[in-house]
Write a protein that holds these residues in place. Structure first.
Motif, PDB file in Angstrom:
ATOM      1  N   ILE A  73       1.986  -1.156  -8.244  1.00  0.00           N
ATOM      2  CA  ILE A  73       1.062  -0.914  -7.142  1.00  0.00           C
ATOM      3  C   ILE A  73       0.404   0.443  -7.339  1.00  0.00           C
ATOM      4  N   SER A  74      -0.902   0.490  -7.115  1.00  0.00           N
ATOM      5  CA  SER A  74      -1.627   1.759  -7.192  1.00  0.00           C
ATOM      6  C   SER A  74      -1.255   2.606  -5.993  1.00  0.00           C
ATOM      7  N   GLY A  75      -0.885   3.818  -6.258  1.00  0.00           N
ATOM      8  CA  GLY A  75      -0.567   4.778  -5.205  1.00  0.00           C
ATOM      9  C   GLY A  75      -0.792   6.143  -5.804  1.00  0.00           C
ATOM     10  N   SER A  76       0.210   6.975  -5.758  1.00  0.00           N
ATOM     11  CA  SER A  76       0.141   8.224  -6.518  1.00  0.00           C
ATOM     12  C   SER A  76       0.632   7.869  -7.920  1.00  0.00           C
ATOM     13  N   VAL A  79       3.269   2.604  -9.163  1.00  0.00           N
ATOM     14  CA  VAL A  79       4.652   2.577  -8.688  1.00  0.00           C
ATOM     15  C   VAL A  79       5.140   1.133  -8.657  1.00  0.00           C
ATOM     16  N   TYR A  81       6.770  -2.321  -7.298  1.00  0.00           N
ATOM     17  CA  TYR A  81       6.777  -3.028  -6.019  1.00  0.00           C
ATOM     18  C   TYR A  81       8.018  -2.598  -5.241  1.00  0.00           C
ATOM     19  N   ASN A  82       7.854  -2.237  -3.983  1.00  0.00           N
ATOM     20  CA  ASN A  82       8.952  -1.750  -3.158  1.00  0.00           C
ATOM     21  C   ASN A  82       9.461  -2.864  -2.243  1.00  0.00           C
ATOM     22  N   GLN A 107       1.795   0.904   7.370  1.00  0.00           N
ATOM     23  CA  GLN A 107       2.133   1.546   6.090  1.00  0.00           C
ATOM     24  C   GLN A 107       3.511   1.140   5.557  1.00  0.00           C
ATOM     25  N   GLY A 109       3.690  -1.840   3.711  1.00  0.00           N
ATOM     26  CA  GLY A 109       3.425  -2.728   2.593  1.00  0.00           C
ATOM     27  C   GLY A 109       3.185  -4.181   2.939  1.00  0.00           C
ATOM     28  N   THR A 112       0.195  -5.292   0.816  1.00  0.00           N
ATOM     29  CA  THR A 112       0.615  -5.261  -0.583  1.00  0.00           C
ATOM     30  C   THR A 112       1.500  -6.458  -0.903  1.00  0.00           C
ATOM     31  N   ARG A 147      -7.385  -5.491  -3.584  1.00  0.00           N
ATOM     32  CA  ARG A 147      -5.949  -5.262  -3.802  1.00  0.00           C
ATOM     33  C   ARG A 147      -5.384  -6.282  -4.797  1.00  0.00           C
ATOM     34  N   ASN A 154      -3.573  -3.482 -13.057  1.00  0.00           N
ATOM     35  CA  ASN A 154      -2.436  -2.601 -13.317  1.00  0.00           C
ATOM     36  C   ASN A 154      -1.473  -3.185 -14.348  1.00  0.00           C
TER      37      ASN A 154
END
Length: 197
Positions: A73-76, A79, A81-82, A107, A109, A112, A147, A154
């Motif tokens: 997943i695009s983030g900082s 990352v 998948y949580n 926020q 997910g 996502t 998304r 990614n």
């Protein structure tokens, strides 16, 4: 096998939560069908063609593997998948053909999780499917299509299965003709009459 040596710690944490609650099948989302992939990083640049094929085959059979080991997943930066109890329940319900929706705080997910599952159905798990995205605004629909597209972009190059000459990749529709799959978006209607039509 159960993939206890996964590098995705969020899956291990959820398995521990379920185990501590006394759930017998607490690790079903850690399943790995091809044991030869247990120590293989799908993002390793030195993978053999055989390993790449095995990873793609595992993804077609095993959405949990795709989410756990492959989906970034695009983030900082990128990352993993949580996984948490909310998106675990949502994913399990969808994969078992229950009509479902997710209610979680902001926020956490939700979008996502839905985008990752839509991606998996489109490129790995679905055959001749049409998925329709709805939202309260056209802007949100375009963002949600983005998304899904970002999840694809990614991935390692060998897993970006879209045929750029034959498949559509627009803001209105994404297709994957190899499996006969489509993602469509439906803009919100501005009136009761428009919604009824």
């Amino acid at each position: 096998m159960i993939h206890y040596n996964t590098k995705n710690v969020s899956f291990l944490k959820v398995a521990k939560i379920l185990k501590d609650k006394g759930i017998k099948n607490y690790a079903f989302f850690l399943v790995l069908y091809d044991e030869s992939l247990a120590d293989v990083d799908p993002y390793d640049e030195d993978l053999t063609d055989d390993q790449k094929n095995r990873i793609i085959i595992e993804c077609t059979k095993n959405p949990w593997y795709f989410l756990r080991e492959v989906c970034k997943i695009s983030g900082s930066g990128l990352v993993p998948y949580n996984l948490h109890l909310g998106n675990l329940a949502f994913t399990w319900a969808v994969l078992n053909n229950f009509n479902t929706y997710m209610v979680l705080p902001r926020q956490n997910g939700k979008t996502t999780a839905a985008a990752a599952l839509i991606y998996w159905f489109t490129y790995f798990g679905g055959y001749n499917t049409e998925q329709m995205l709805f939202a309260n605004s056209n802007r949100n629909l375009i963002n949600n299509m983005g998304r899904v597209r970002n999840i694809r972009e990614n991935l390692p190059q060998y897993m970006q299965l879209m045929d750029r000459r034959n498949d559509r990749d627009g803001s209105e529709m994404i297709t994957f003709k190899s499996l006969g799959n489509k993602i469509l978006k439906q803009a919100p209607k501005r009136s009761e009459e428009g919604a009824d039509s």
